[in-house]
Design an enzyme around this catalytic site. Structure first.
Site, PDB file in Angstrom:
ATOM      1  N   ARG A 132      15.725  40.815 -15.168  1.00 55.66           N
ATOM      2  CA  ARG A 132      16.843  41.768 -15.056  1.00 55.66           C
ATOM      3  C   ARG A 132      16.304  43.188 -15.152  1.00 55.66           C
ATOM      4  O   ARG A 132      16.691  44.074 -14.408  1.00 55.66           O
ATOM      5  CB  ARG A 132      17.857  41.537 -16.182  1.00 55.66           C
ATOM      6  CG  ARG A 132      18.855  40.451 -15.878  1.00 55.66           C
ATOM      7  CD  ARG A 132      19.696  40.131 -17.093  1.00 55.66           C
ATOM      8  NE  ARG A 132      18.897  39.691 -18.235  1.00 55.66           N
ATOM      9  CZ  ARG A 132      19.416  39.203 -19.358  1.00 55.66           C
ATOM     10  NH1 ARG A 132      20.723  39.091 -19.484  1.00 55.66           N
ATOM     11  NH2 ARG A 132      18.642  38.829 -20.359  1.00 55.66           N
ATOM     12  N   ARG A 154      17.181  25.653 -18.077  1.00 53.55           N
ATOM     13  CA  ARG A 154      18.280  24.720 -18.227  1.00 53.55           C
ATOM     14  C   ARG A 154      18.536  24.097 -16.848  1.00 53.55           C
ATOM     15  O   ARG A 154      18.403  24.761 -15.824  1.00 53.55           O
ATOM     16  CB  ARG A 154      19.574  25.431 -18.699  1.00 53.55           C
ATOM     17  CG  ARG A 154      19.582  25.752 -20.195  1.00 53.55           C
ATOM     18  CD  ARG A 154      19.719  24.493 -21.026  1.00 53.55           C
ATOM     19  NE  ARG A 154      19.737  24.757 -22.461  1.00 53.55           N
ATOM     20  CZ  ARG A 154      18.647  24.850 -23.238  1.00 53.55           C
ATOM     21  NH1 ARG A 154      17.442  24.737 -22.696  1.00 53.55           N
ATOM     22  NH2 ARG A 154      18.766  25.066 -24.531  1.00 53.55           N
ATOM     23  N   GLU A 169      21.487  15.547 -19.120  1.00 57.10           N
ATOM     24  CA  GLU A 169      20.284  14.909 -19.665  1.00 57.10           C
ATOM     25  C   GLU A 169      20.719  13.730 -20.534  1.00 57.10           C
ATOM     26  O   GLU A 169      21.441  13.933 -21.505  1.00 57.10           O
ATOM     27  CB  GLU A 169      19.497  15.901 -20.533  1.00 57.10           C
ATOM     28  CG  GLU A 169      18.773  16.955 -19.716  1.00 57.10           C
ATOM     29  CD  GLU A 169      18.254  18.119 -20.560  1.00 57.10           C
ATOM     30  OE1 GLU A 169      18.244  18.016 -21.811  1.00 57.10           O
ATOM     31  OE2 GLU A 169      17.871  19.136 -19.957  1.00 57.10           O
ATOM     32  N   HIS A 217      13.232  16.822 -21.719  1.00 56.04           N
ATOM     33  CA  HIS A 217      13.546  18.040 -22.476  1.00 56.04           C
ATOM     34  C   HIS A 217      12.700  18.127 -23.742  1.00 56.04           C
ATOM     35  O   HIS A 217      13.233  18.115 -24.866  1.00 56.04           O
ATOM     36  CB  HIS A 217      15.040  18.121 -22.821  1.00 56.04           C
ATOM     37  CG  HIS A 217      15.475  19.518 -23.162  1.00 56.04           C
ATOM     38  ND1 HIS A 217      16.757  19.980 -22.984  1.00 56.04           N
ATOM     39  CD2 HIS A 217      14.802  20.571 -23.671  1.00 56.04           C
ATOM     40  CE1 HIS A 217      16.849  21.252 -23.374  1.00 56.04           C
ATOM     41  NE2 HIS A 217      15.677  21.621 -23.797  1.00 56.04           N
TER      42      HIS A 217
END
Lengths: 327, 266
Positions: free
Chosen positions: B123, B185, B214, B233
């Site tokens: 950003r 994610r 998940e 994960h």
């Protein structure tokens, strides 16, 4: 001299599981007249005096005394990869044939694979993958843990070109780096990667969380890691081998893994390759084995080929041979 | 867990703080929790190294076809190792990091040691010294990053802005020889678009520590593609990280309960 033909170079075969790569042939044929073993055997009388070099791709063609006797004008054998344990150097010397390898081409890929194996083993990547895709998986358990690479202690056994590149990579993971080598490296080289010399391999073995073997195979390094050395390692340590299978006493390794003397092993090399299908190493949960892929990338294999061409050309022209192996 | 819903919050009148372990807070309804006057803290520092390490592990494993290689090494059908079985190089390749927060920056530090060319999109641009320290080049237009990278690594947090950040268009901009790595994610990627891209060889491969959901349903196409590595994960699944997360969460929670400012209040 006008119309001079290209030098005749013996290869094993083209394509298939172990032959010279088909997409390398075009480039090779710009420099050499390639003769396969099959062609040679079919036309020995004419070809035996023409062949002046052997392009040995992945240890083939197997070059024994019989073959040398049949090639009176053979000047040089260029061998792919860095390992020379498959070559009878004394034999070549007796016949006045030079030998070269490709030590630098393979170094970064092999170092990368060493890091890949260390990370995969430590974080249980292969087991994790199996869980992620297994038909029986209903949820991911929260208490399933690996061990961290960042900040751990790495012991590099054999700090040559490859070992040093591993150290450069490991440093970025804030690892503590110990090394053992026939000779200590220069102080600047040590400082550049933050590596500490262990004159006695025992010190390295006792302190390391990861022991990475980067030596070449010689009579001195044969079974370098045996029952005693494994016993000196931490029970939480992992052994990683990117050198040659014979550097490790494999039976002792199996026993050490079964009895949890060490935590795990990650091996790109074994003895033999592949292992017999019923070998205990294939069944142990705490072992990762890869099929000797240390230098297995397209660009590195191409670079190896280019290095070998250079060595052969120099050998045939009587110039100093790049990457020549001296006895 | 425990799942924080309205019912639970209503039953705990003296609740002051929720100490979340891990850095992601996309599973929490922050507005609702705030309405109850409850603070939320996370553990951004504890997760950094282990997550950066998993990003590197996935990139190396995918590039060198490590999982496939293991399968060949142990398969009952293997009689010899083919010499023409090849992966792609990591050293000197171009890595595009999307999201250059703490984790992305640590990835850059590690990748630099592999002589990788590092591009990043964020950003906000990082300070010049920070960029120079890891040799990272800012891509203001992230199309540039996607078009030039051999490896694209997603290290953003999940917000409404980053939901389905990588979709059909973005995948189409990537090189056909490129690998997508996700350690952020699952919902940051349009998964259906990813499946299509992988099946049609729009990109070379993917390595995912996170998916949505998940685990994936067992019939999901991602589980069957041989150019995909999925891990369950495990970005913070190390003994050390779990320990550090607990310590960080405790420190945060104690700070709130003592009326002080928590180091990692969300």
């Amino acid at each position: 001299m006008e119309g001079q033909e290209l030098p005749y170079v013996l290869i094993d075969c083209i394509g298939g599981k172990h032959g010279v790569y088909e997409d390398h042939v075009g480039f090779l044929e710009k420099h050499f007249h390639l003769i396969t073993m099959k062609e040679y055997l079919e036309n020995k009388e004419f070809l035996s005096k023409k062949i002046r070099a052997i392009y040995m791709w992945y240890n083939k063609p197997v070059t024994n005394e019989e073959l040398l006797q049949g090639l009176p004008n053979l000047k040089i054998v260029a061998s792919s990869g860095v390992g020379i344990d498959h070559l009878d150097l004394k034999l070549f010397s007796r016949y006045g044939v030079k030998v070269s390898n490709t030590p630098f081409a393979v170094s970064t890929d092999t170092a990368d694979l060493g890091m890949a194996l260390m990370l995969a083993s430590s974080r249980r990547l292969v087991e994790g993958y199996q869980m992620a895709v297994s038909p029986d998986t209903e949820y991911f358990p929260a208490d399933w843990l690996g061990a961290e690479v960042s900040g751990a202690t790495l012991g590099i056994v054999g700090m040559g070109t490859i070992g040093y590149k591993v150290a450069q990579r490991a440093r970025a993971f804030e690892m503590k780096i110990l090394y053992h080598n026939r000779n200590q490296r220069k102080k600047e080289e040590e400082s550049a990667v933050g590596a500490t010399y262990c004159k006695k391999i025992d010190d390295l073995l006792q302190q390391s969380d990861f022991v990475l073997l980067c030596v070449n195979l010689t009579p001195q390094t044969h079974k370098l890691i045996g029952k005693r050395e494994l016993g000196l390692m931490k029970p939480t340590a992992t052994l990683i081998n990117i050198s040659r299978g014979l550097v490790v006493d494999q039976d002792a390794l199996v026993e050490a893994l079964q009895n949890e003397v060490i935590k795990a092993a990650a091996l790109d090399v074994t003895y033999p390759e592949p292992l017999p299908r019923d070998h205990p190493l294939l069944k142990l949960k705490n072992v990762i084995i890869t099929p000797h892929i240390g230098s297995a990338t397209k660009s590195t294999r191409r670079l190896m080929m280019e290095n070998m061409i250079e060595s052969i050309q120099a050998g045939l022209a009587g110039r100093p041979v790049p990457n020549e192996i001296s006895l | 867990r425990p799942t924080i819903d309205r019912e639970l919050l209503e039953s705990l009148p003296n609740l002051k703080v929720i100490g979340n372990s891990g850095v992601g807070v996309d599973h929490l309804d922050l507005k609702m929790i705030s309405n109850f006057g409850v603070k939320v803290t996370n553990t951004p520092h504890a997760v950094v190294d282990s997550t950066a390490d998993i990003g590197m592990a996935l990139m190396l494993a995918s590039a060198r076809r490590l999982v496939e290689g293991c399968q060949i090494a142990v398969s009952p059908d293997t009689k010899h190792f083919a010499v023409d079985w090849l992966g792609v190089e990591v050293t000197r390749a171009t890595l595009g990091i999307i999201g250059m927060g703490s984790i992305g920056y640590k990835v850059a530090q590690r990748a630099r040691a592999f002589n990788m060319r590092i591009l990043y999109h964020n950003r906000n641009r990082r300070r010049k010294e920070e960029e120079e320290a890891v040799g990272a080049h800012y891509c203001e237009k992230w199309e540039d990053l996607l078009q030039q990278s051999d490896f694209v690594m997603l290290v953003v947090n999940l917000t409404p802005e980053t939901h389905k950040l990588i979709g059909k268009k973005e995948l189409g901009l990537m090189k056909p020889t490129a690998t997508l790595i996700n350690i952020s994610r699952g919902a940051v990627i349009d998964q259906d678009a990813l499946v299509e891209a992988l099946q049609n060889k729009v990109i070379r491969a993917a390595a995912l520590d996170v998916t949505y959901p998940e685990p994936l349903p067992r019939a999901h196409p991602l589980l069957k593609l041989n150019n995909v590595i999925i891990t369950p994960h495990i970005g913070t699944a190390t003994v050390q990280a779990i320990h550090m997360m607990a310590e960080e969460a405790i420190a945060n929670m104690l700070a709130v309960l003592n009326g002080q400012r928590a180091p990692s209040e969300v």
